[in-house]
Design a protein around this motif. Structure first.
Motif, PDB file in Angstrom:
ATOM      1  N   SER A  44      36.179  33.104  35.517  1.00 34.08           N
ATOM      2  CA  SER A  44      36.402  34.377  34.824  1.00 34.08           C
ATOM      3  C   SER A  44      35.788  35.544  35.593  1.00 34.08           C
ATOM      4  O   SER A  44      36.396  36.615  35.727  1.00 34.08           O
ATOM      5  CB  SER A  44      35.814  34.304  33.408  1.00 34.08           C
ATOM      6  OG  SER A  44      35.950  35.532  32.737  1.00 34.08           O
ATOM      7  N   SER A  45      34.581  35.337  36.115  1.00 34.61           N
ATOM      8  CA  SER A  45      33.898  36.383  36.868  1.00 34.61           C
ATOM      9  C   SER A  45      34.644  36.731  38.152  1.00 34.61           C
ATOM     10  O   SER A  45      34.813  37.904  38.497  1.00 34.61           O
ATOM     11  CB  SER A  45      32.473  35.933  37.195  1.00 34.61           C
ATOM     12  OG  SER A  45      31.811  36.886  37.993  1.00 34.61           O
ATOM     13  N   LEU A  46      35.102  35.715  38.871  1.00 39.62           N
ATOM     14  CA  LEU A  46      35.808  35.939  40.130  1.00 39.62           C
ATOM     15  C   LEU A  46      37.160  36.603  39.906  1.00 39.62           C
ATOM     16  O   LEU A  46      37.587  37.456  40.686  1.00 39.62           O
ATOM     17  CB  LEU A  46      35.989  34.607  40.871  1.00 39.62           C
ATOM     18  CG  LEU A  46      34.709  34.015  41.453  1.00 39.62           C
ATOM     19  CD1 LEU A  46      34.925  32.565  41.870  1.00 39.62           C
ATOM     20  CD2 LEU A  46      34.231  34.835  42.647  1.00 39.62           C
ATOM     21  N   ILE A  47      37.837  36.223  38.840  1.00 37.17           N
ATOM     22  CA  ILE A  47      39.134  36.834  38.518  1.00 37.17           C
ATOM     23  C   ILE A  47      38.945  38.308  38.180  1.00 37.17           C
ATOM     24  O   ILE A  47      39.724  39.166  38.588  1.00 37.17           O
ATOM     25  CB  ILE A  47      39.805  36.084  37.346  1.00 37.17           C
ATOM     26  CG1 ILE A  47      40.252  34.687  37.813  1.00 37.17           C
ATOM     27  CG2 ILE A  47      41.000  36.871  36.813  1.00 37.17           C
ATOM     28  CD1 ILE A  47      40.704  33.784  36.680  1.00 37.17           C
ATOM     29  N   GLU A  48      37.877  38.613  37.453  1.00 41.39           N
ATOM     30  CA  GLU A  48      37.597  39.998  37.055  1.00 41.39           C
ATOM     31  C   GLU A  48      37.347  40.882  38.262  1.00 41.39           C
ATOM     32  O   GLU A  48      37.757  42.056  38.284  1.00 41.39           O
ATOM     33  CB  GLU A  48      36.375  40.026  36.134  1.00 41.39           C
ATOM     34  CG  GLU A  48      35.974  41.423  35.688  1.00 41.39           C
ATOM     35  CD  GLU A  48      34.695  41.424  34.871  1.00 41.39           C
ATOM     36  OE1 GLU A  48      34.177  42.508  34.605  1.00 41.39           O
ATOM     37  OE2 GLU A  48      34.229  40.324  34.508  1.00 41.39           O
ATOM     38  N   ARG A  49      36.697  40.324  39.297  1.00 42.17           N
ATOM     39  CA  ARG A  49      36.343  41.130  40.463  1.00 42.17           C
ATOM     40  C   ARG A  49      37.375  41.041  41.585  1.00 42.17           C
ATOM     41  O   ARG A  49      37.183  41.646  42.649  1.00 42.17           O
ATOM     42  CB  ARG A  49      34.985  40.674  41.018  1.00 42.17           C
ATOM     43  CG  ARG A  49      33.820  40.892  40.061  1.00 42.17           C
ATOM     44  CD  ARG A  49      32.509  40.728  40.805  1.00 42.17           C
ATOM     45  NE  ARG A  49      31.371  40.950  39.950  1.00 42.17           N
ATOM     46  CZ  ARG A  49      30.653  39.988  39.388  1.00 42.17           C
ATOM     47  NH1 ARG A  49      30.967  38.728  39.612  1.00 42.17           N
ATOM     48  NH2 ARG A  49      29.623  40.269  38.614  1.00 42.17           N
ATOM     49  N   ALA A  50      38.454  40.307  41.391  1.00 41.71           N
ATOM     50  CA  ALA A  50      39.438  40.079  42.452  1.00 41.71           C
ATOM     51  C   ALA A  50      40.049  41.394  42.938  1.00 41.71           C
ATOM     52  O   ALA A  50      40.423  42.252  42.147  1.00 41.71           O
ATOM     53  CB  ALA A  50      40.540  39.149  41.949  1.00 41.71           C
ATOM     54  N   THR A  51      40.138  41.538  44.254  1.00 43.27           N
ATOM     55  CA  THR A  51      40.774  42.712  44.847  1.00 43.27           C
ATOM     56  C   THR A  51      41.933  42.327  45.749  1.00 43.27           C
ATOM     57  O   THR A  51      42.560  43.193  46.368  1.00 43.27           O
ATOM     58  CB  THR A  51      39.751  43.522  45.662  1.00 43.27           C
ATOM     59  OG1 THR A  51      39.151  42.681  46.653  1.00 43.27           O
ATOM     60  CG2 THR A  51      38.668  44.087  44.760  1.00 43.27           C
ATOM     61  N   SER A  52      42.208  41.031  45.853  1.00 43.99           N
ATOM     62  CA  SER A  52      43.365  40.553  46.619  1.00 43.99           C
ATOM     63  C   SER A  52      43.775  39.203  46.059  1.00 43.99           C
ATOM     64  O   SER A  52      43.092  38.638  45.194  1.00 43.99           O
ATOM     65  CB  SER A  52      43.020  40.415  48.105  1.00 43.99           C
ATOM     66  OG  SER A  52      42.254  39.243  48.345  1.00 43.99           O
ATOM     67  N   SER A  53      44.888  38.677  46.544  1.00 44.58           N
ATOM     68  CA  SER A  53      45.387  37.393  46.052  1.00 44.58           C
ATOM     69  C   SER A  53      44.919  36.217  46.915  1.00 44.58           C
ATOM     70  O   SER A  53      45.370  35.089  46.729  1.00 44.58           O
ATOM     71  CB  SER A  53      46.923  37.406  46.005  1.00 44.58           C
ATOM     72  OG  SER A  53      47.459  37.659  47.293  1.00 44.58           O
ATOM     73  N   THR A  54      44.022  36.489  47.860  1.00 44.88           N
ATOM     74  CA  THR A  54      43.477  35.423  48.707  1.00 44.88           C
ATOM     75  C   THR A  54      42.283  34.771  48.024  1.00 44.88           C
ATOM     76  O   THR A  54      41.393  35.470  47.528  1.00 44.88           O
ATOM     77  CB  THR A  54      43.041  35.980  50.072  1.00 44.88           C
ATOM     78  OG1 THR A  54      44.173  36.551  50.731  1.00 44.88           O
ATOM     79  CG2 THR A  54      42.479  34.863  50.949  1.00 44.88           C
ATOM     80  N   TRP A  55      42.244  33.465  48.000  1.00 45.13           N
ATOM     81  CA  TRP A  55      41.131  32.737  47.387  1.00 45.13           C
ATOM     82  C   TRP A  55      39.820  33.104  48.093  1.00 45.13           C
ATOM     83  O   TRP A  55      39.798  33.259  49.314  1.00 45.13           O
ATOM     84  CB  TRP A  55      41.355  31.230  47.502  1.00 45.13           C
ATOM     85  CG  TRP A  55      42.310  30.671  46.491  1.00 45.13           C
ATOM     86  CD1 TRP A  55      43.668  30.789  46.505  1.00 45.13           C
ATOM     87  CD2 TRP A  55      41.977  29.893  45.339  1.00 45.13           C
ATOM     88  NE1 TRP A  55      44.209  30.147  45.420  1.00 45.13           N
ATOM     89  CE2 TRP A  55      43.197  29.576  44.683  1.00 45.13           C
ATOM     90  CE3 TRP A  55      40.788  29.437  44.792  1.00 45.13           C
ATOM     91  CZ2 TRP A  55      43.245  28.835  43.510  1.00 45.13           C
ATOM     92  CZ3 TRP A  55      40.835  28.682  43.618  1.00 45.13           C
ATOM     93  CH2 TRP A  55      42.051  28.399  42.992  1.00 45.13           C
TER      94      TRP A  55
END
Length: 217
Positions: A52-63
């Protein structure tokens, strides 16, 4: 009973797949194999919280890199443990982290946030938050850093203009800038020098981690 591999898949990988499409490097199979091995020791709640935390801070579609994900899980584990024990924020106790420690934690958990902050010039406030709070801020907590930096820059610019006007009046000259040893100029230079130094630290840490990641994939 679900195996560790099943938990990683259902509680972390599958939720993340809605936001992330491309893996770093050229070997997706090796990436997910390494990811499963690194995350196998975390609980269901920790995996879900980290995702959830990583999805919230995502700025690109790269893992994110495996190291970044592992750090996010450790951070989630600390938050959940503190909540279960009734401690509001135990990691805030004691002295602030050194700058290099704060930079490593920031890059480990959100390198893109660090890069964006450095490019825009508000990275010093961001790093000070990580030093003080011993965690990376949420997106909602970032805006005050930007505002504070803009206000500080405007205030210093005004102070420099006023000090320059005073010197021009005293010496009846066309002085174009403050002397290097003027107290206002010293303050401005100190802030600029620290920002430059922290920006270099961020860039070097990112470069070092990218080199390690390339070697691992």
């Amino acid at each position: 009973m679900a195996t560790p591999g099943d938990l990683v898949k259902t509680c972390f990988v599958e939720p993340m797949q809605g936001s992330f499409k491309k893996t770093p490097g050229t070997n997706p199979e090796a990436y997910f194999s390494s990811l499963s091995a690194k995350l196998s020791g975390f609980s269901e709640d920790v995996l879900k919280a980290a995702a959830s935390s990583l999805i919230e801070r995502a700025t690109s579609s790269t893992w994110p890199y495996v190291g970044t994900i592992t750090a996010a899980c450790k951070s989630a584990q600390e938050r959940l443990s503190a909540k279960d024990s009734g401690q509001s924020n135990p990691v805030r106790a004691g002295y602030p982290w050194p700058e290099d420690v704060a930079v490593r934690v920031l890059i480990n958990q959100d390198a893109k946030l660090a890069t964006s902050a450095a490019l825009a010039g508000w990275h010093a406030d961001l790093i000070d938050f990580v030093r003080r709070e011993k965690r990376v801020p949420s997106m909602e907590e970032v805006e005050p850093f930007v505002v504070a930096t803009l206000q500080r820059d405007a205030r210093i610019e005004k102070q420099m203009e006023e000090a320059l006007d005073v010197l021009r009046g005293e010496y009846n000259s066309k002085l174009e800038k403050l002397p290097a040893n003027h107290r206002v100029q010293l303050m401005a230079s100190s802030i600029t020098n620290r920002r430059n130094r922290l920006a270099v630290m961020i860039a070097e840490e990112i470069e070092a981690r990218e080199e390690v990641a390339d070697d691992q994939l």
